[in-house]
Scaffold this motif. Sequence first.
Motif, PDB file in Angstrom:
ATOM      1  N   UNK A 125       0.867  -1.170   0.000  1.00  0.00           N
ATOM      2  CA  UNK A 125       0.000   0.000   0.000  1.00  0.00           C
ATOM      3  C   UNK A 125       0.913   1.231   0.000  1.00  0.00           C
ATOM      4  N   UNK A 126       0.326   2.409   0.052  1.00  0.00           N
ATOM      5  CA  UNK A 126       1.144   3.646   0.001  1.00  0.00           C
ATOM      6  C   UNK A 126       2.109   3.731   1.186  1.00  0.00           C
ATOM      7  N   UNK A 127       1.694   3.251   2.346  1.00  0.00           N
ATOM      8  CA  UNK A 127       2.571   3.292   3.529  1.00  0.00           C
ATOM      9  C   UNK A 127       3.778   2.378   3.325  1.00  0.00           C
ATOM     10  N   UNK A 128       3.527   1.188   2.788  1.00  0.00           N
ATOM     11  CA  UNK A 128       4.619   0.252   2.512  1.00  0.00           C
ATOM     12  C   UNK A 128       5.573   0.801   1.467  1.00  0.00           C
ATOM     13  N   UNK A 129       5.010   1.460   0.463  1.00  0.00           N
ATOM     14  CA  UNK A 129       5.828   2.065  -0.602  1.00  0.00           C
ATOM     15  C   UNK A 129       6.759   3.128  -0.021  1.00  0.00           C
ATOM     16  N   UNK A 130       6.227   3.959   0.900  1.00  0.00           N
ATOM     17  CA  UNK A 130       7.040   5.018   1.520  1.00  0.00           C
ATOM     18  C   UNK A 130       8.170   4.450   2.378  1.00  0.00           C
ATOM     19  N   UNK A 131       7.928   3.299   3.008  1.00  0.00           N
ATOM     20  CA  UNK A 131       8.970   2.682   3.851  1.00  0.00           C
ATOM     21  C   UNK A 131      10.080   2.104   2.970  1.00  0.00           C
ATOM     22  N   UNK A 132       9.684   1.451   1.864  1.00  0.00           N
ATOM     23  CA  UNK A 132      10.675   0.771   1.010  1.00  0.00           C
ATOM     24  C   UNK A 132      11.455   1.744   0.137  1.00  0.00           C
ATOM     25  N   UNK A 133      10.792   2.791  -0.390  1.00  0.00           N
ATOM     26  CA  UNK A 133      11.448   3.605  -1.435  1.00  0.00           C
ATOM     27  C   UNK A 133      12.757   4.292  -1.014  1.00  0.00           C
ATOM     28  N   UNK A 134      12.921   4.801   0.230  1.00  0.00           N
ATOM     29  CA  UNK A 134      14.236   5.375   0.565  1.00  0.00           C
ATOM     30  C   UNK A 134      15.299   4.318   0.851  1.00  0.00           C
ATOM     31  N   UNK A 135      14.903   3.036   0.945  1.00  0.00           N
ATOM     32  CA  UNK A 135      15.843   1.989   1.382  1.00  0.00           C
ATOM     33  C   UNK A 135      16.321   1.073   0.266  1.00  0.00           C
ATOM     34  N   UNK A 136      15.414   0.695  -0.643  1.00  0.00           N
ATOM     35  CA  UNK A 136      15.773  -0.273  -1.681  1.00  0.00           C
ATOM     36  C   UNK A 136      15.421   0.277  -3.058  1.00  0.00           C
TER      37      UNK A 136
ATOM     38  N   UNK B 205      14.951   0.029  -7.295  1.00  0.00           N
ATOM     39  CA  UNK B 205      14.299  -0.950  -8.172  1.00  0.00           C
ATOM     40  C   UNK B 205      15.275  -2.080  -8.495  1.00  0.00           C
ATOM     41  N   UNK B 206      16.539  -1.701  -8.698  1.00  0.00           N
ATOM     42  CA  UNK B 206      17.563  -2.711  -9.016  1.00  0.00           C
ATOM     43  C   UNK B 206      17.762  -3.682  -7.848  1.00  0.00           C
ATOM     44  N   UNK B 207      17.796  -3.142  -6.628  1.00  0.00           N
ATOM     45  CA  UNK B 207      17.975  -4.000  -5.452  1.00  0.00           C
ATOM     46  C   UNK B 207      16.764  -4.917  -5.267  1.00  0.00           C
ATOM     47  N   UNK B 208      15.572  -4.394  -5.574  1.00  0.00           N
ATOM     48  CA  UNK B 208      14.369  -5.234  -5.506  1.00  0.00           C
ATOM     49  C   UNK B 208      14.468  -6.373  -6.526  1.00  0.00           C
ATOM     50  N   UNK B 209      14.954  -6.027  -7.731  1.00  0.00           N
ATOM     51  CA  UNK B 209      15.130  -7.051  -8.784  1.00  0.00           C
ATOM     52  C   UNK B 209      16.119  -8.125  -8.329  1.00  0.00           C
ATOM     53  N   UNK B 210      17.211  -7.685  -7.683  1.00  0.00           N
ATOM     54  CA  UNK B 210      18.199  -8.641  -7.169  1.00  0.00           C
ATOM     55  C   UNK B 210      17.588  -9.587  -6.129  1.00  0.00           C
ATOM     56  N   UNK B 211      16.543  -9.106  -5.446  1.00  0.00           N
ATOM     57  CA  UNK B 211      15.858  -9.943  -4.442  1.00  0.00           C
ATOM     58  C   UNK B 211      14.748 -10.791  -5.078  1.00  0.00           C
ATOM     59  N   UNK B 212      14.656 -10.720  -6.422  1.00  0.00           N
ATOM     60  CA  UNK B 212      13.682 -11.566  -7.125  1.00  0.00           C
ATOM     61  C   UNK B 212      12.328 -10.905  -7.373  1.00  0.00           C
ATOM     62  N   UNK B 213      12.236  -9.588  -7.081  1.00  0.00           N
ATOM     63  CA  UNK B 213      10.950  -8.891  -7.298  1.00  0.00           C
ATOM     64  C   UNK B 213      10.864  -8.454  -8.760  1.00  0.00           C
ATOM     65  N   UNK B 214      10.002  -9.117  -9.522  1.00  0.00           N
ATOM     66  CA  UNK B 214       9.879  -8.777 -10.954  1.00  0.00           C
ATOM     67  C   UNK B 214       8.800  -7.730 -11.177  1.00  0.00           C
ATOM     68  N   UNK B 215       7.928  -7.586 -10.204  1.00  0.00           N
ATOM     69  CA  UNK B 215       6.782  -6.688 -10.352  1.00  0.00           C
ATOM     70  C   UNK B 215       6.459  -6.094  -8.996  1.00  0.00           C
ATOM     71  N   UNK B 216       6.302  -4.764  -8.918  1.00  0.00           N
ATOM     72  CA  UNK B 216       5.821  -4.201  -7.648  1.00  0.00           C
ATOM     73  C   UNK B 216       4.580  -3.369  -7.940  1.00  0.00           C
ATOM     74  N   UNK B 217       3.527  -3.676  -7.198  1.00  0.00           N
ATOM     75  CA  UNK B 217       2.203  -3.127  -7.508  1.00  0.00           C
ATOM     76  C   UNK B 217       1.534  -2.584  -6.256  1.00  0.00           C
ATOM     77  N   UNK B 218       0.709  -1.547  -6.437  1.00  0.00           N
ATOM     78  CA  UNK B 218      -0.062  -1.028  -5.314  1.00  0.00           C
ATOM     79  C   UNK B 218      -1.261  -1.941  -5.061  1.00  0.00           C
ATOM     80  N   UNK B 219      -1.540  -2.179  -3.789  1.00  0.00           N
ATOM     81  CA  UNK B 219      -2.614  -3.097  -3.398  1.00  0.00           C
ATOM     82  C   UNK B 219      -3.957  -2.702  -4.035  1.00  0.00           C
TER      83      UNK B 219
END
Length: 637
Positions: A38-49, A51-65
């Motif tokens: 959700x928007x809260x989760x997006x705000x927590x993740x965006x300053x930390x990881x 898109x490339x780091x998410x891809x390295x963790x196997x995240x091929x798609x990130x979507x809003x709930x």
Amino acid sequence: MASLRDKQIASLKRMLNLNAPLSKSSLNEPTWKALVYDRFGQDIISPLLSVRELRDMGVTLHLLLHSDRGTLSDVPAVYFVMPSEENVSRICQDFQNQLYESYYINFISAVSRQRLEDLASTALQFNVVSQVSKVFDQYLNFISLEDKIFTVRHQNRNAISYYAMNKADVKDIEIEAIMDTIVDSLFSVFVTFGAVPIIRSPRGNAAEMVAEKLDKKLRENLRDARNSLFTTDSMQSGQLSFQRPLLVVLDRNMDLATPLHHTWTYQALAHDVLDFQLNRVVFEEKSPQDSQQSGARPKPKVKSYDLGPSDKFWMNQKGNPFPEVAEAVQSELESYRASEEEVKRLKSAMGLEGEEEAASGMSDTTAKLTSAMSSLPELLEKKRLIDSHTNLATSLLDKIKARKLDVYFEVEERLMTKMSLDKPLMDIISDVDAGTPEDKMRMFIIFYILGQQVTDPEFDQYSLALEAAGCDLSPLTYIKRWRAYSKMSVMPNPYGGGGGGTKRIGMFSKLMSTGSQFVMEGVKNFVVKKHNLPITRIVDALMEMKSDQETDEYRYFDPKMLRVLDSSSIPRNKNPYQEVVVFVVGGGNYIEYQNLMDYLKTKATAGGNNKMICYGCSEIFNADQFLSQICQLGKEI
């Protein structure tokens, strides 16, 4: 010691690894998955990881709930959402539509039993129980912007703002909800730290309410030994330290001057005059034609940059005065140009050499060129960073010149350190070329809060001048009432005496040279003398166990003790605290954060290298955002 940010990143990576510990194989061959937040989760993740780091963790798609999402029946989904009724019903809808192969549900903070039962009954109803692999409470309900600064939330932060807490018609139930939101976030911070703090707070305000509620929540968790969140965490992280952290909870009303202050350091200045949120700055780039064209202007280019821990220049310079930063950008630019010239020179040298010499072995020039070419990616990255900081510094310089921010900064520094002014305040208020109406109002409020007693006729005179300058006078109505209630007027000097202020330097040595990117003519250069802001003085007194008239009266909470102590029976810890988390209820800013970091540096030079201060607040606002909240409060009186 791992910072709060490092620990939050580790928790997120573990979550993205389907809540299993990270291993070499999981990093080399990650499970491909979709991330739903959700928007809260997006705000927590965006300053930390990234898109490339998410891809390295196997995240091929990130979507809003709450977006339209298609069926991916062969892909596991990792959810990272707040445990709200709206979110839980949307997850139940996903079960019904059988969107994913399996579901790993992670709630940002603890989910209630009722909502957990809703999830379970829906999973049963639509026969997806075997696909719901895990349901976790992650306790990550805070945003780490850097190693030593965090905030409660970015989305919907108006609900817990200074205005929301202080508005005239605020109901008890609303105050309770705000306090619970803040306590939930602070609880997550200490679960992530893996340590139970000792809590200090002033009496009789929102900070005391937060301290009491947090103490109660920590006690309840510690009492339930089987489910306590603090036993295994600290053992796993190897934190068998006998020294516990100190949490200092403060109320924004302790100091309304600092958040309105015009600042002079890079990060705080960018936050004050540009759109700087969650470590991302967005601004319009002024094209060279802008100043020459009188007709229809082309649409300005909008630039955006991520300014985080991966940007070394930013991390080194963000706390420095702006002129120093401009000089550093200029010297980085010159060093890059020299490297570029060297590559060009070597290339031409190679082109001039005969074939025989080239065949006979690696010459000195070839070796140099090979070395230069191997450092090319590094050089290109350096160029990208230099360009971004050149654009950013140029944009800031334009704002400084247009609004005479150097003048405001100098006047306010003098007010805050009780030094005499070079020219009357009225002259600046009346100067049509000096800043915006908001700049003038901010300066006057600082003068009114910190100045000597202003008589009613003088106050009316200033009010008329401010009105003539285009100011909305609503903030003054609120500040007048706030000052009447506040102890500030009788305090000796909350801004650390006459040790601060500014010392002017005549010229910008490097920047005045020809060919500089920055034309600094007309802008003052200051060496800013350090002085401790009220928040830093309070932290110093509590951290170093100093006897202080103000902090001696603070409440003391130790969640590990059987009962809450009154001030007369506070145990006197003989050893100063090594780790302090200071949290401001009602909002904070980069000026206070920087002042605390400067204080930490002076401690380090005095031999206190192992000390740590982490700054947190319910929201991070800039001066204009805070002024508009005060303005709203004034209108309600």
